[in-house]
Design a protein around this motif. Structure first.
Motif, PDB file in Angstrom:
ATOM      1  N   GLU A  78      -6.307 -39.338  41.467  1.00  0.00           N
ATOM      2  CA  GLU A  78      -6.932 -38.886  39.936  1.00  0.00           C
ATOM      3  C   GLU A  78      -7.344 -37.388  40.109  1.00  0.00           C
TER       4      GLU A  78
ATOM      5  N   ARG B  69      -7.781 -33.623  39.321  1.00  0.00           N
ATOM      6  CA  ARG B  69      -7.412 -32.483  38.170  1.00  0.00           C
ATOM      7  C   ARG B  69      -7.764 -31.136  39.292  1.00  0.00           C
ATOM      8  N   THR B  70      -7.036 -30.351  39.493  1.00  0.00           N
ATOM      9  CA  THR B  70      -7.062 -29.120  40.274  1.00  0.00           C
ATOM     10  C   THR B  70      -6.713 -27.868  39.438  1.00  0.00           C
TER      11      THR B  70
ATOM     12  N   ASP C  47     -13.443 -24.284  33.401  1.00  0.00           N
ATOM     13  CA  ASP C  47     -12.247 -24.830  34.282  1.00  0.00           C
ATOM     14  C   ASP C  47     -10.927 -24.250  33.455  1.00  0.00           C
TER      15      ASP C  47
ATOM     16  N   PRO D  83      -7.633 -25.819  34.431  1.00  0.00           N
ATOM     17  CA  PRO D  83      -6.823 -26.718  35.023  1.00  0.00           C
ATOM     18  C   PRO D  83      -5.388 -26.280  35.306  1.00  0.00           C
TER      19      PRO D  83
ATOM     20  N   LEU E 128      -3.230 -28.618  37.236  1.00  0.00           N
ATOM     21  CA  LEU E 128      -2.324 -29.801  37.476  1.00  0.00           C
ATOM     22  C   LEU E 128      -3.582 -31.086  37.174  1.00  0.00           C
ATOM     23  N   ARG E 129      -2.922 -32.096  36.600  1.00  0.00           N
ATOM     24  CA  ARG E 129      -3.932 -32.890  36.030  1.00  0.00           C
ATOM     25  C   ARG E 129      -3.399 -34.374  36.897  1.00  0.00           C
ATOM     26  N   ASP E 130      -4.367 -35.302  36.679  1.00  0.00           N
ATOM     27  CA  ASP E 130      -4.013 -36.697  37.182  1.00  0.00           C
ATOM     28  C   ASP E 130      -3.087 -36.822  38.310  1.00  0.00           C
TER      29      ASP E 130
ATOM     30  N   PRO F 278     -11.033 -29.897  44.261  1.00  0.00           N
ATOM     31  CA  PRO F 278     -10.577 -30.371  42.981  1.00  0.00           C
ATOM     32  C   PRO F 278     -11.729 -30.335  41.860  1.00  0.00           C
TER      33      PRO F 278
ATOM     34  N   GLY G 119       2.467 -29.831  34.334  1.00  0.00           N
ATOM     35  CA  GLY G 119       0.996 -30.158  34.729  1.00  0.00           C
ATOM     36  C   GLY G 119       0.946 -31.234  35.450  1.00  0.00           C
ATOM     37  N   GLY G 120       1.861 -31.919  36.024  1.00  0.00           N
ATOM     38  CA  GLY G 120       1.760 -32.922  36.974  1.00  0.00           C
ATOM     39  C   GLY G 120       2.504 -32.977  38.261  1.00  0.00           C
TER      40      GLY G 120
END
Length: 645
Positions: free
Chosen positions: A316, A318-319, A328, A330, A332-334, A368, A507-508
């Motif tokens: 999980e 988020r980076t 932040d 972000p 990429l998420r999740d 992360p 984003g993933g």
């Protein structure tokens, strides 16, 4: 002797000879062979001084007289025998001078009479008649006008005229055309008795066997010399080709482990498409095998000391990046991923999607923003990225760099290791500062894999690498028993290296079940879906009461906006297509050089390496342009789609 040095010869835009050297010794009888259009007759024109070399030099002894067969025979009423005697230009000149002398000039008459004797003037008729008889002319034909003979017989007259001329070099272009067997056998005997140097072009192999004592073969814009007759040439050339084939076979054996890897995949239904991609990639590797054999680069990635499973988990996560004020950003998420021991994963995604961000997070260089990065005990990461080239000490040498991370290793061990990455001789102790980007990338890779990592994270490792190193890297990664995560635009490297793909998009990060061709189709379908959603959204927002005047204004503004967006894309596409055409032409020329068996002689090692480098650079450039072309086409297609349903 006749000597050619770095000879270059063109006919229009076609290269006939390039950087060619050869020697023809006095008294030698040389057969010139090669495909139609290779340049045999053009070489004769060069020898006769009718044209100049485009490069290099061709030297012929200044005192040599050259005789050759004229292709255009005069259609006049001159008797055949006199036409043949005209071939002895020196004799005819002396005869004309003698006829024009004043009878009272006794001193000059005596000089010319002596010269005529030396020129065998009094035997000229009988010598011409012997030539005519040998070439099949009956005595009653010797005095017939030239214009009464057919084209084939006029060519025999032209041959007799060339043989009549005193010469040190005789050039014969297809002399057996229009000759029957008797005349051909006579010509073989005449040439055997000739005291000068003979160079002849012929497709009659038996005639060449009887006459030629050496062969010059036009072979891919080179002249390759063979001792012996035509049959001997065939035997020697077959041996050269066999030796070339052996070089290919050596490299084929080196790729056996890659082939077994392919076979394993064929047994897995879920990997069938990827396995087929591997088969195609292997075929390309084998095509370049002879050059790869000469490269001196044989990358070997040491086997890891341990292989935990799993190696690494993102839970999980988020980076992204943090701003200076603590906020932040972000990317990429999740992200929920697991890197298994021995897994080999290619990371796909458009530029800017977050591939490098993912790699940095996996490498531990980027913490992360949320979630957890879980590394197994025993994880050893080897991380390669372009920015690491800038971290090299430019004043140090490759040997010094490696010694810093392996102070206990013997120097010879370090030298042997660096030699496998192409750093041999003076290169291992030369400063890094003047090195090319490819050489620096090779060194950075060598330093990384020395540590025996069990997880390789490679972000565009083939950038700047020539084809030697790319092929060596592909083979090394295919054999590496550890885990590999690879970001690359090099489709060949992806096909020969990875088992599975991850896609970074929206984003993933998601797993992708397919090969590179499926990915291309996925990109196009995704773009089409996005356009459909955009049209549906616009249609929904425009329902109800609409101000038509405002809408038309908005549509006009949208058209102008799209035109402005499309213009630079279309311009770049046009430029790219021109560059791609030029690169394809360059690759065709380089492929022809690669197929030349003569390229694999020891004397042309440096040329092989240059050809290999040029091929690799051109192939790399074309691959990059093709990827960019696809991206631009996708962008253009998205813009050109109607904005209304």
């Amino acid at each position: 002797m006749i000597r050619a040095t770095n000879l270059g010869l063109r006919r229009g835009v076609k290269v006939l000879l390039e950087n060619t050297d050869f020697v023809v010794n006095p008294g030698e009888r040389v057969g010139i062979v090669g495909k139609n259009g290779a340049g045999k007759s053009t070489l004769f024109s060069l020898l006769k001084g009718e044209l100049d070399a485009d490069a290099g030099t061709l030297s012929i002894p200044s005192g040599w007289r050259i005789a050759s067969v004229e292709q255009d025979v005069a259609h006049d009423a001159q008797p055949a025998r006199e036409f043949v005697i005209d071939g002895d230009v020196h004799l005819r000149r002396l005869q004309a001078q003698r006829a024009a002398l004043d009878p009272a000039d006794g001193h000059r008459i005596a000089e010319l009479e002596a010269a005529l004797v030396e020129a065998q003037a009094w035997s000229a008729h009988s010598r011409a008649e012997q030539l005519l008889a040998g070439l099949g002319f009956a005595p009653e034909q010797w005095q017939l006008p030239v214009n009464q003979f057919s084209g084939g017989w006029r060519m025999r007259l032209a041959l007799a005229r060339a043989l009549m001329a005193p010469s040190e070099l005789l050039l014969l272009d297809e002399p057996t055309n229009h000759l029957d067997l008797d005349a051909m056998l006579w010509l073989e005997r005449w040439i055997a008795a000739y005291q000068g140097t003979v160079m002849l072009i012929s497709h009659d192999t038996e005639f060449l066997d009887s006459v030629a004592r050496s062969i010059l073969h036009f072979d891919h814009a080179r002249l390759v010399s063979y001792k012996g007759d035509y049959t001997s040439f065939l035997t020697q050339r077959a041996e050269r080709l066999r030796q070339t084939k052996l070089a290919w076979e050596r490299q084929t054996r080196e790729t056996a482990r890659l082939q077994s890897f392919i076979d394993r995949f064929k047994a897995k239904a879920t990997k069938a498409k990827q396995a087929q991609s591997r088969v195609k990639a292997l075929a390309r590797m084998e095509k370049l095998a002879p050059l790869h054999a000469e490269s001196g680069i044989d990358i070997h990635i040491p086997e890891p000391l341990s292989m935990p499973d799993p190696l690494l988990v993102l839970d999980e996560v988020r980076t992204g990046y943090r701003t200076e004020d603590g906020g932040d950003i972000p990317i990429l998420r999740d992200v929920k991923l697991m890197v298994r021991g021995g897994s080999r994963i290619g990371i796909l995604g458009v530029n800017g999607a977050g591939k490098s961000t993912l790699i940095k997070t996996l490498a531990g260089e980027l913490a992360p923003l949320a979630g957890e990065r879980k590394a197994s005990r025993g994880l050893e990461v080897g991380y390669f990225a372009q920015h690491q080239l800038d971290m090299l000490d430019l004043e140090a040498t490759p040997l010094q760099h490696l010694a810093r991370i392996a102070p206990q290793a013997r120097e010879q061990e370090l030298r042997n290791y660096l030699g496998g990455f192409g750093f041999g001789g003076d290169a291992v102790t030369g400063k890094i500062a003047p090195m090319s980007g490819g050489e620096k990338a090779r060194l950075a890779l060598a330093l990384i894999v020395w540590q025996k990592p069990n997880l390789l994270l490679l972000d565009e490792p083939s950038n700047h690498l020539d084809v030697d190193t790319r092929e060596a890297l592909a083979t090394a990664l295919a054999e590496f028993p550890g885990s590999v995560l690879l970001v690359s635009h090099d489709r060949h490297l992806l096909r020969t290296t990875v088992d599975d793909f991850w896609i970074v998009a929206d984003g993933g990060v998601t797993e992708f079940d397919g090969d590179l061709e499926d990915y291309r189709a996925w990109l196009l379908q995704r773009a089409a879906d996005q356009r459909t959603e955009a049209r549906q959204s616009e249609a929904a927002s425009s329902s109800g009461t609409v101000d038509r005047k405002a809408q038309r204004r908005q549509e006009a503004e949208e058209r102008q906006r799209l035109s402005a967006l499309k213009k630079p894309i279309e311009k770049e596409l046009s430029q790219i297509e021109k560059k791609m055409d030029a690169l394809r032409a360059e690759l065709r020329d380089l492929d022809a050089r690669i197929a030349d068996p003569a390229l694999y002689s020891d004397a042309r090692r440096e040329e092989r390496q240059d050809t290999m480098a040029a091929h690799g650079n051109a192939r790399k450039s074309l691959d990059e342009l093709e990827e960019r072309w696809l991206d631009l086409q996708t962008q253009l297609e998205a813009l050109e789609s109607p904005s209304l349903p």
